[in-house]
Motif scaffolding. Structure first.
Motif, short mmCIF file in Angstrom:
data_model
loop_
_atom_site.label_atom_id
_atom_site.label_comp_id
_atom_site.label_asym_id
_atom_site.label_seq_id
_atom_site.Cartn_x
_atom_site.Cartn_y
_atom_site.Cartn_z
N THR A 195 17.30 -6.39 33.86
CA THR A 195 17.26 -7.53 34.59
C THR A 195 18.30 -8.48 34.43
O THR A 195 18.45 -9.49 35.37
CB THR A 195 15.70 -8.22 34.26
OG1 THR A 195 15.52 -8.35 32.83
CG2 THR A 195 14.57 -7.18 34.81
N SER B 54 7.61 -8.94 39.71
CA SER B 54 7.03 -7.64 39.64
C SER B 54 7.80 -6.56 39.19
O SER B 54 7.32 -5.26 38.56
CB SER B 54 6.67 -7.40 41.09
OG SER B 54 7.67 -7.15 42.06
N ASP B 55 9.28 -6.80 39.16
CA ASP B 55 10.25 -5.70 38.71
C ASP B 55 10.85 -6.32 37.21
O ASP B 55 12.00 -5.84 36.91
CB ASP B 55 11.30 -5.57 39.81
CG ASP B 55 11.96 -6.88 40.30
OD1 ASP B 55 11.55 -8.00 39.98
OD2 ASP B 55 12.79 -6.63 40.91
N ARG C 15 6.04 -7.34 34.19
CA ARG C 15 5.50 -7.36 35.59
C ARG C 15 4.46 -8.40 35.85
O ARG C 15 3.41 -8.39 36.24
CB ARG C 15 4.72 -5.86 35.74
CG ARG C 15 5.68 -4.80 35.70
CD ARG C 15 5.01 -3.64 36.09
NE ARG C 15 3.66 -3.26 35.31
CZ ARG C 15 3.73 -2.83 34.13
NH1 ARG C 15 4.82 -2.37 33.74
NH2 ARG C 15 2.47 -2.53 33.54
N THR D 79 9.44 -9.74 43.75
CA THR D 79 10.38 -9.27 43.06
C THR D 79 11.41 -10.22 42.65
O THR D 79 11.27 -11.43 42.88
CB THR D 79 11.40 -8.23 43.72
OG1 THR D 79 12.06 -8.89 45.00
CG2 THR D 79 10.54 -7.23 44.24
#
Length: 368
Positions: free
Chosen positions: A63, A291-292, A296, A322
């Motif tokens: 991320t 969500s990613d 989450r 996202t």
């Protein structure tokens, strides 16, 4: 600022949160496509004025790369699960299934695993290999221990952070105190330090040679820290005080230190007001629980697993979308939780400001 009498012999300043202030529109507006959100931190230039809070529920190496590709800076916690466990995602998945009453004990177990210098090195290299700016966060207590591996792994930016950080962190009698001025000047890496909440504290941090100073804490633990320790300054007032310290430091040295608002902000409007009060950029945490991300939608403050005084626990949010949707859209709901950078752009356009520097000169009003 006038003081308020609390009782006989004890006065206090009036403080303001971001919710207490609003931006006064200028005499002109402009198209959003000619609004400039670019931001410079030391030698680095970013498309978005954004650092992420180093929370394990939000920032993994993957991320961090995704946020870097969107134009911001993903800050990895170099003392977190990603440097203690080879593959922490299954552990996080299990954590999310626990009842809230069991979460704190499990967090303490997971963070009892020692930090592995080899993992610190590998995580940094993973982010660098993707071609984005690598940034990692450490606390004052661990800064010296991790310095060599950080330098050898060629980390681009380092954050030294805590609830409150001072220019000299005093340790136990048997330990050497961390003198930030000496340490920052020894590192060949731009350093951001914080959080600061006062004029004098920020000025001392700026004099260490830091490239930026964090104002407040974006770690989802402000309320817990205020409740548990009684420490806290309303965010708008803290930013304004640190802005004043930046101007004095600039007058004294000719060096401009970036002021990064790191308190509770949820929307593009909050970010716009933080900049208008005096910030150059922001550090966001809970709004990025997408969500990613690893959690989450679930996150926990870095104080939640403290061995003796845990503050906070799992904070479960319904993801707004996202990471890309949250940061740059497209927006999917009407509460301002998606496309927050687009909302910042719109706020600047409607107020007539082309750049973040211009927005810092905005007229403000205090809500009655």
């Amino acid at each position: 600022m006038p003081e308020v009498e609390i009782g006989l012999g004890k006065d206090a300043r009036q403080g303001y949160d971001l919710a207490d202030v609003a931006i006064v529109p200028g005499r002109r507006t402009r198209d959003t496509d000619i609004v400039d959100l670019t931001w410079e931190l030391d030698a680095f230039r970013f498309d978005l004025p954004l650092l992420t809070t180093p929370l394990d529920g939000i920032v993994s190496p993957a991320t961090a790369v995704a946020i870097g590709e969107l134009g911001g800076v993903g800050v990895l916690d170099l003392e977190g699960l990603w440097t203690r466990h080879d593959d922490p995602q299954p552990l996080i998945d299990q954590l999310l299934e626990l009842p809230e009453g069991q979460a704190t004990a499990r967090l303490q177990e997971l963070y009892a695993e020692p930090i592995k210098p080899g993992l610190v090195r590998d995580r940094i290299k993973e982010i660098r290999k993707a071609g984005v700016v690598s940034c990692g966060a450490v606390t004052p207590q661990r800064t010296v221990d991790l310095a060599d591996v950080i330098v050898k792994a060629e980390l681009d930016l380092v954050i030294i952070h805590g609830t409150v950080v001072s220019a000299e962190h005093v340790t136990a009698p048997d330990d050497e105190p961390l003198n930030l001025k000496t340490f920052v000047r020894r590192l060949d890496i731009p350093v951001v330090v914080g959080g600061a909440t006062s004029y004098q504290g920020a000025l001392h941090l700026m004099r260490t040679g830091a490239a930026g100073v964090l104002v407040g804490s974006a770690g989802a633990n402000d309320a817990h820290t205020a409740a548990t320790l009684g420490i806290g300054v309303p965010q708008a007032t803290a930013i304004a005080d640190v802005r004043a310290a930046r101007m004095r430091h600039l007058d004294e040295t000719g060096v401009y230190v970036q002021v990064i608002a790191a308190g509770p902000m949820e929307t593009g409007g909050d970010i716009a007001k933080a900049v208008a009060v005096g910030a150059d950029g922001v550090m966001l945490g809970p709004p990025l629980a997408a969500s990613d991300t690893p959690g989450r939608g679930t996150l926990w403050p870095q104080t939640a697993w403290h061995g003796h005084l845990p503050r906070g626990t799992l904070h479960r949010r319904e993801p707004a979308g996202t990471l890309e949707q949250v940061l740059v859209g497209p927006g999917t709901e009407g509460e301002g939780r998606t496309n927050i950078m687009g909302a910042l752009r719109a706020a600047m356009a409607m107020s007539g400001f082309e750049s973040l520097k211009q927005l810092q000169k905005a007229e403000l009003v205090v809500r009655a």
